[in-house]
Design an enzyme around this catalytic site. Structure first.
Site, PDB file in Angstrom:
ATOM      1  N   ASN A 242      -2.422   8.525  14.941  1.00 18.04           N
ATOM      2  CA  ASN A 242      -3.497   7.552  14.735  1.00 18.04           C
ATOM      3  C   ASN A 242      -4.273   7.278  16.023  1.00 18.04           C
ATOM      4  O   ASN A 242      -5.476   7.016  15.987  1.00 18.04           O
ATOM      5  CB  ASN A 242      -2.928   6.257  14.138  1.00 18.04           C
ATOM      6  CG  ASN A 242      -2.632   6.427  12.657  1.00 18.04           C
ATOM      7  OD1 ASN A 242      -3.163   7.332  12.011  1.00 18.04           O
ATOM      8  ND2 ASN A 242      -1.788   5.582  12.108  1.00 18.04           N
TER       9      ASN A 242
ATOM     10  N   TYR B 129       0.819  -1.223   0.000  1.00 17.79           N
ATOM     11  CA  TYR B 129       0.000   0.000   0.000  1.00 17.79           C
ATOM     12  C   TYR B 129       0.850   1.268   0.000  1.00 17.79           C
ATOM     13  O   TYR B 129       0.497   2.251  -0.625  1.00 17.79           O
ATOM     14  CB  TYR B 129      -0.907   0.013   1.229  1.00 17.79           C
ATOM     15  CG  TYR B 129      -1.996  -1.020   1.161  1.00 17.79           C
ATOM     16  CD1 TYR B 129      -3.200  -0.754   0.520  1.00 17.79           C
ATOM     17  CD2 TYR B 129      -1.819  -2.282   1.715  1.00 17.79           C
ATOM     18  CE1 TYR B 129      -4.197  -1.707   0.429  1.00 17.79           C
ATOM     19  CE2 TYR B 129      -2.810  -3.250   1.632  1.00 17.79           C
ATOM     20  CZ  TYR B 129      -3.997  -2.943   0.993  1.00 17.79           C
ATOM     21  OH  TYR B 129      -4.978  -3.892   0.899  1.00 17.79           O
TER      22      TYR B 129
ATOM     23  N   ASP C 118      10.288  -6.757  -3.609  1.00 21.55           N
ATOM     24  CA  ASP C 118       9.265  -7.399  -2.781  1.00 21.55           C
ATOM     25  C   ASP C 118       9.569  -8.886  -2.732  1.00 21.55           C
ATOM     26  O   ASP C 118      10.022  -9.466  -3.726  1.00 21.55           O
ATOM     27  CB  ASP C 118       7.877  -7.165  -3.372  1.00 21.55           C
ATOM     28  CG  ASP C 118       6.783  -7.387  -2.348  1.00 21.55           C
ATOM     29  OD1 ASP C 118       6.175  -6.396  -1.897  1.00 21.55           O
ATOM     30  OD2 ASP C 118       6.542  -8.562  -1.970  1.00 21.55           O
TER      31      ASP C 118
ATOM     32  N   TYR D 191     -12.849  -1.518   4.664  1.00 22.58           N
ATOM     33  CA  TYR D 191     -12.882  -0.850   5.958  1.00 22.58           C
ATOM     34  C   TYR D 191     -13.384   0.587   5.869  1.00 22.58           C
ATOM     35  O   TYR D 191     -13.736   1.182   6.869  1.00 22.58           O
ATOM     36  CB  TYR D 191     -11.534  -0.959   6.683  1.00 22.58           C
ATOM     37  CG  TYR D 191     -10.475   0.056   6.314  1.00 22.58           C
ATOM     38  CD1 TYR D 191     -10.456   1.322   6.907  1.00 22.58           C
ATOM     39  CD2 TYR D 191      -9.487  -0.249   5.403  1.00 22.58           C
ATOM     40  CE1 TYR D 191      -9.469   2.247   6.585  1.00 22.58           C
ATOM     41  CE2 TYR D 191      -8.509   0.658   5.080  1.00 22.58           C
ATOM     42  CZ  TYR D 191      -8.499   1.911   5.672  1.00 22.58           C
ATOM     43  OH  TYR D 191      -7.525   2.820   5.348  1.00 22.58           O
TER      44      TYR D 191
ATOM     45  N   THR E  53       5.272   1.997  10.086  1.00 20.77           N
ATOM     46  CA  THR E  53       4.955   2.482  11.421  1.00 20.77           C
ATOM     47  C   THR E  53       5.624   1.578  12.452  1.00 20.77           C
ATOM     48  O   THR E  53       5.520   0.353  12.366  1.00 20.77           O
ATOM     49  CB  THR E  53       3.435   2.436  11.656  1.00 20.77           C
ATOM     50  OG1 THR E  53       2.816   3.208  10.650  1.00 20.77           O
ATOM     51  CG2 THR E  53       3.064   2.959  13.035  1.00 20.77           C
TER      52      THR E  53
ATOM     53  N   LYS F 180       4.022   9.462  14.971  1.00 22.43           N
ATOM     54  CA  LYS F 180       3.180   8.684  14.061  1.00 22.43           C
ATOM     55  C   LYS F 180       2.098   7.901  14.808  1.00 22.43           C
ATOM     56  O   LYS F 180       0.921   7.930  14.463  1.00 22.43           O
ATOM     57  CB  LYS F 180       4.077   7.729  13.262  1.00 22.43           C
ATOM     58  CG  LYS F 180       3.373   6.623  12.555  1.00 22.43           C
ATOM     59  CD  LYS F 180       2.566   7.140  11.383  1.00 22.43           C
ATOM     60  CE  LYS F 180       1.651   6.054  10.858  1.00 22.43           C
ATOM     61  NZ  LYS F 180       1.194   6.282   9.522  1.00 22.43           N
TER      62      LYS F 180
ATOM     63  N   ARG G  15     -15.407  25.536  19.348  1.00 20.99           N
ATOM     64  CA  ARG G  15     -14.272  24.694  19.759  1.00 20.99           C
ATOM     65  C   ARG G  15     -14.654  23.219  19.861  1.00 20.99           C
ATOM     66  O   ARG G  15     -13.981  22.447  20.518  1.00 20.99           O
ATOM     67  CB  ARG G  15     -13.705  25.207  21.093  1.00 20.99           C
ATOM     68  CG  ARG G  15     -12.874  26.476  20.938  1.00 20.99           C
ATOM     69  CD  ARG G  15     -12.485  27.106  22.246  1.00 20.99           C
ATOM     70  NE  ARG G  15     -13.640  27.550  23.017  1.00 20.99           N
ATOM     71  CZ  ARG G  15     -14.359  28.648  22.762  1.00 20.99           C
ATOM     72  NH1 ARG G  15     -14.012  29.425  21.754  1.00 20.99           N
ATOM     73  NH2 ARG G  15     -15.400  28.974  23.495  1.00 20.99           N
TER      74      ARG G  15
ATOM     75  N   CYS H 264      -4.109   0.948  10.426  1.00 18.81           N
ATOM     76  CA  CYS H 264      -3.377   2.022  11.105  1.00 18.81           C
ATOM     77  C   CYS H 264      -4.072   2.405  12.404  1.00 18.81           C
ATOM     78  O   CYS H 264      -3.559   2.149  13.487  1.00 18.81           O
ATOM     79  CB  CYS H 264      -3.285   3.225  10.189  1.00 18.81           C
ATOM     80  SG  CYS H 264      -2.735   2.759   8.555  1.00 18.81           S
TER      81      CYS H 264
ATOM     82  N   ARG I 260      -8.683  -4.822   5.341  1.00 20.32           N
ATOM     83  CA  ARG I 260      -7.968  -5.141   6.580  1.00 20.32           C
ATOM     84  C   ARG I 260      -8.720  -4.602   7.811  1.00 20.32           C
ATOM     85  O   ARG I 260      -9.156  -3.462   7.819  1.00 20.32           O
ATOM     86  CB  ARG I 260      -6.553  -4.574   6.533  1.00 20.32           C
ATOM     87  CG  ARG I 260      -5.699  -5.302   5.490  1.00 20.32           C
ATOM     88  CD  ARG I 260      -4.326  -4.728   5.375  1.00 20.32           C
ATOM     89  NE  ARG I 260      -4.331  -3.349   4.980  1.00 20.32           N
ATOM     90  CZ  ARG I 260      -3.246  -2.576   4.974  1.00 20.32           C
ATOM     91  NH1 ARG I 260      -2.100  -3.055   5.378  1.00 20.32           N
ATOM     92  NH2 ARG I 260      -3.329  -1.327   4.576  1.00 20.32           N
TER      93      ARG I 260
HETATM   94  N1  SAJ Z   1     -14.083   6.367  10.913  1.00 14.61           N
HETATM   95  C1  SAJ Z   1     -15.229   6.536  11.694  1.00 14.61           C
HETATM   96  N2  SAJ Z   1     -15.656   7.803  11.973  1.00 14.61           N
HETATM   97  C2  SAJ Z   1     -15.016   8.903  11.505  1.00 14.61           C
HETATM   98  C3  SAJ Z   1     -13.844   8.724  10.716  1.00 14.61           C
HETATM   99  C4  SAJ Z   1     -13.402   7.442  10.445  1.00 14.61           C
HETATM  100  O1  SAJ Z   1     -15.850   5.570  12.134  1.00 14.61           O
HETATM  101  O2  SAJ Z   1     -15.490  10.008  11.782  1.00 14.61           O
HETATM  102  C5  SAJ Z   1     -13.586   5.009  10.598  1.00 14.61           C
HETATM  103  C6  SAJ Z   1     -13.508   4.703   9.096  1.00 14.61           C
HETATM  104  O3  SAJ Z   1     -14.743   4.295   8.587  1.00 14.61           O
HETATM  105  C7  SAJ Z   1     -12.446   3.625   9.057  1.00 14.61           C
HETATM  106  C8  SAJ Z   1     -11.506   4.009  10.195  1.00 14.61           C
HETATM  107  O4  SAJ Z   1     -12.235   4.887  11.028  1.00 14.61           O
HETATM  108  O5  SAJ Z   1     -12.985   2.356   9.350  1.00 14.61           O
HETATM  109  C9  SAJ Z   1     -10.213   4.668   9.785  1.00 14.61           C
HETATM  110  O6  SAJ Z   1     -10.368   5.462   8.629  1.00 14.61           O
HETATM  111  P1  SAJ Z   1      -9.645   6.847   8.341  1.00 14.61           P
HETATM  112  O7  SAJ Z   1     -10.109   7.266   7.007  1.00 14.61           O
HETATM  113  O8  SAJ Z   1      -9.857   7.814   9.425  1.00 14.61           O
HETATM  114  O9  SAJ Z   1      -8.075   6.511   8.382  1.00 14.61           O
HETATM  115  P2  SAJ Z   1      -7.116   5.417   7.677  1.00 14.61           P
HETATM  116  O10 SAJ Z   1      -6.918   4.265   8.621  1.00 14.61           O
HETATM  117  O11 SAJ Z   1      -7.553   5.093   6.290  1.00 14.61           O
HETATM  118  O12 SAJ Z   1      -5.728   6.238   7.577  1.00 14.61           O
HETATM  119  C10 SAJ Z   1      -5.093   6.696   8.754  1.00 14.61           C
HETATM  120  C11 SAJ Z   1      -4.762   8.170   8.614  1.00 14.61           C
HETATM  121  N3  SAJ Z   1      -4.374   8.724   9.913  1.00 14.61           N
HETATM  122  C12 SAJ Z   1      -4.977   9.793  10.440  1.00 14.61           C
HETATM  123  O13 SAJ Z   1      -5.918  10.357   9.930  1.00 14.61           O
HETATM  124  C13 SAJ Z   1      -4.400  10.287  11.729  1.00 14.61           C
HETATM  125  C14 SAJ Z   1      -3.646   8.358   7.595  1.00 14.61           C
HETATM  126  O14 SAJ Z   1      -3.242   9.711   7.543  1.00 14.61           O
HETATM  127  C15 SAJ Z   1      -2.440   7.485   7.977  1.00 14.61           C
HETATM  128  O15 SAJ Z   1      -1.440   7.566   6.998  1.00 14.61           O
HETATM  129  C16 SAJ Z   1      -2.887   6.051   8.038  1.00 14.61           C
HETATM  130  O16 SAJ Z   1      -3.932   5.950   9.007  1.00 14.61           O
HETATM  131  C17 SAJ Z   1      -1.670   5.229   8.444  1.00 14.61           C
HETATM  132  O17 SAJ Z   1      -1.071   4.563   7.572  1.00 14.61           O
HETATM  133  O18 SAJ Z   1      -1.246   5.288   9.589  1.00 14.61           O
END
Ligand code: SAJ
Length: 405
Positions: free
Chosen positions: A204, A9, A29, A313, A115, A200, A240, A254, A321
């Site tokens: 998350n 990815y 890879d 997801y 990470t 990092k 706020r 993540c 995943r």
């Molecule tokens: N989700 C909710 N409610 C929300 C937002 C998200 O339930 O309001 C859920 C989503 O449906 C999903 C999960 O959370 O199942 C995570 O989705 P996401 O879009 O928030 O994030 P990821 O996992 O796709 O990517 C994250 C990102 N990190 C942050 O926003 C802090 C990305 O910037 C990182 O690069 C990535 O993790 C990583 O590789 O660590």
């Protein structure tokens, strides 16, 4: 020449980005299939803009199963966590560093993008470097530059997100910063390695904790018999307050994983982080209870009349995943609720039992529709789903009679 280790990815878009900006790259890879496909310009991922990036970069990149001898490496291999101890399993990173040590040029730079939990380099990597220094008389500069890109918008975020470079030596940090600046338009901050590791994981974890608050609110509002989305909409008008959206759970590799690294390493103080993980992990069960209530209310007892929409997801990507839907199916199976239909427009291979590959066929076989993922397709299917009993866990359908979390 840069050798990018791990073409998943993160590794593939990163390798292509460097290649598209004039750097000579070898993408390595261990999976023969992955390398053969890439050599034939065959990309599995449906990530936006990845094909175009491939076209731009292909003249500067080669793919191989072997590591090459060079002066710069980027490691982007997976870092899973041990399900029992919750600690990071750094074995893929450690393995990559061990292989690099044998083949790299003296004074090479090794950038770990994967990470890793705070302290991983101190505990698991420095001993390998010290040993090679003595045995092979080579110096190797280790750097941590964690990726921050989000699936679905990776190419854009690779270009415009700010980045952090953690290194022991300022000159090495500046060297790596310059390399990334060939394509990265965001601010590039340099710091020490442990701070970069912590940053990092904290990013998350911050998101996990905030999503958990929204998810807990949805449970509170269900008991209070009020619409959580209306509460969040109004509360967010406060200058706020910025509450996130509740959903069927948190997936991906993540946000659902990194907080465990903190819990695993600092169990004595991680009260909020642990509680957040538990709340988010409990959401598939909350959805199951909602489904069961709605089925009883409508006097439907035949699980095969139930359809789960979406297995990835999150929306408009093909990544499954830690998917909340797969967790829900596992829970249903444990409760002997076999037979629900499952459909996802982005998953075109057989992943679960009773999976349907055509949207109309899926809708034709069900009475209750559970929206688990807000893919664009379902947002535009207003007319097609009008006659269904709907549980919209993502609050995205505009149909009048819809059950929510
Ligand atoms: N989700 C909710 N409610 C929300 C937002 C998200 O339930 O309001 C859920 C989503 O449906 C999903 C999960 O959370 O199942 C995570 O989705 P996401 O879009 O928030 O994030 P990821 O996992 O796709 O990517 C994250 C990102 N990190 C942050 O926003 C802090 C990305 O910037 C990182 O690069 C990535 O993790 C990583 O590789 O660590």
């Amino acid at each position: 020449m840069i050798n990018v280790i791990g073409l998943g990815y993160i590794g593939l878009p990163t390798a292509l980005m460097f290649a598209a900006h004039g750097e000579s790259v070898v993408g390595t890879d261990c999976n023969k299939d992955v390398v053969e496909k890439l050599k034939m310009e065959n990309i599995d991922s449906q990530e936006n803009g990845l094909r175009e990036l491939f076209t731009l970069g292909k003249k500067n990149i080669k793919f191989s199963n072997d590591y090459i001898s060079t002066d710069m490496y980027i490691i982007s291999v997976p870092t899973p966590y041990d399900k029992n101890t919750k600690k990071i399993d750094p074995s893929y990173v450690v393995d990559a560093v061990k292989k690099i040590v044998e083949i790299c040029l003296d004074n090479a730079v090794v950038v770990i993008e994967s990470t890793i939990s705070p302290g991983t380099i101190d505990v698991h990597i420095r001993n390998i470097l010290a040993e090679q220094n003595v045995r092979l008389k080579k110096k190797l500069n280790i750097v941590h530059a964690p990726e921050r890109i989000i699936p679905g918008n990776m190419i854009n975020e690779l270009k415009y997100n700010a980045r952090v470079i953690g290194a022991d030596d300022k000159n090495v940090a500046e060297f790596v910063k310059k390399k990334y600046a060939s394509f990265c338009r965001g601010e590039i901050v340099t710091t020490d390695i442990k701070t970069a590791e912590m940053t990092k994981v904290v990013e998350n974890t911050y998101r996990d904790v905030n999503i958990a608050f929204a998810n807990e609110l949805s449970k509170i509002c269900r008991l209070a018999e009020i619409d959580v989305h209306e509460v969040i909409r109004i509360a967010n008008m406060h200058p706020r307050v910025s509450i996130l959206q509740p959903g069927p759970g948190v997936g991906g590799h993540c946000i659902a994983v990194d907080p465990w690294f903190l819990v695993g390493d600092y169990p004595q103080v991680t009260k909020v982080v642990l509680a957040a993980r538990q709340v988010n992990s409990s959401m598939p069960e909350f959805v199951l209870n909602r489904i069961s209530d709605i089925m009883l209310q409508h006097n439907i007892r035949d699980v095969s009349r139930l359809g789960l929409y979406g297995m990835t997801y999150k929306e408009n990507i093909d990544d499954v995943r830690e998917s909340p839907t797969l967790q829900l199916i596992e829970l249903m199976n444990k409760n002997l609720a076999f037979g629900a239909s499952v459909y996802d427009p982005f998953v075109n291979y057989k992943l679960v039992e009773n999976q349907v590959f055509n949207f109309d066929e899926f809708l034709g076989g069900i009475d209750i529709l559970v929206v688990m993922v807000a893919h664009d397709e379902i947002l535009h299917a207003y007319n097609k789903v009008e006659d269904k009993i709907i549980l919209d866990t993502k609050n995205v359908l505009k149909n009048k009679k819809v059950y929510k979390l």
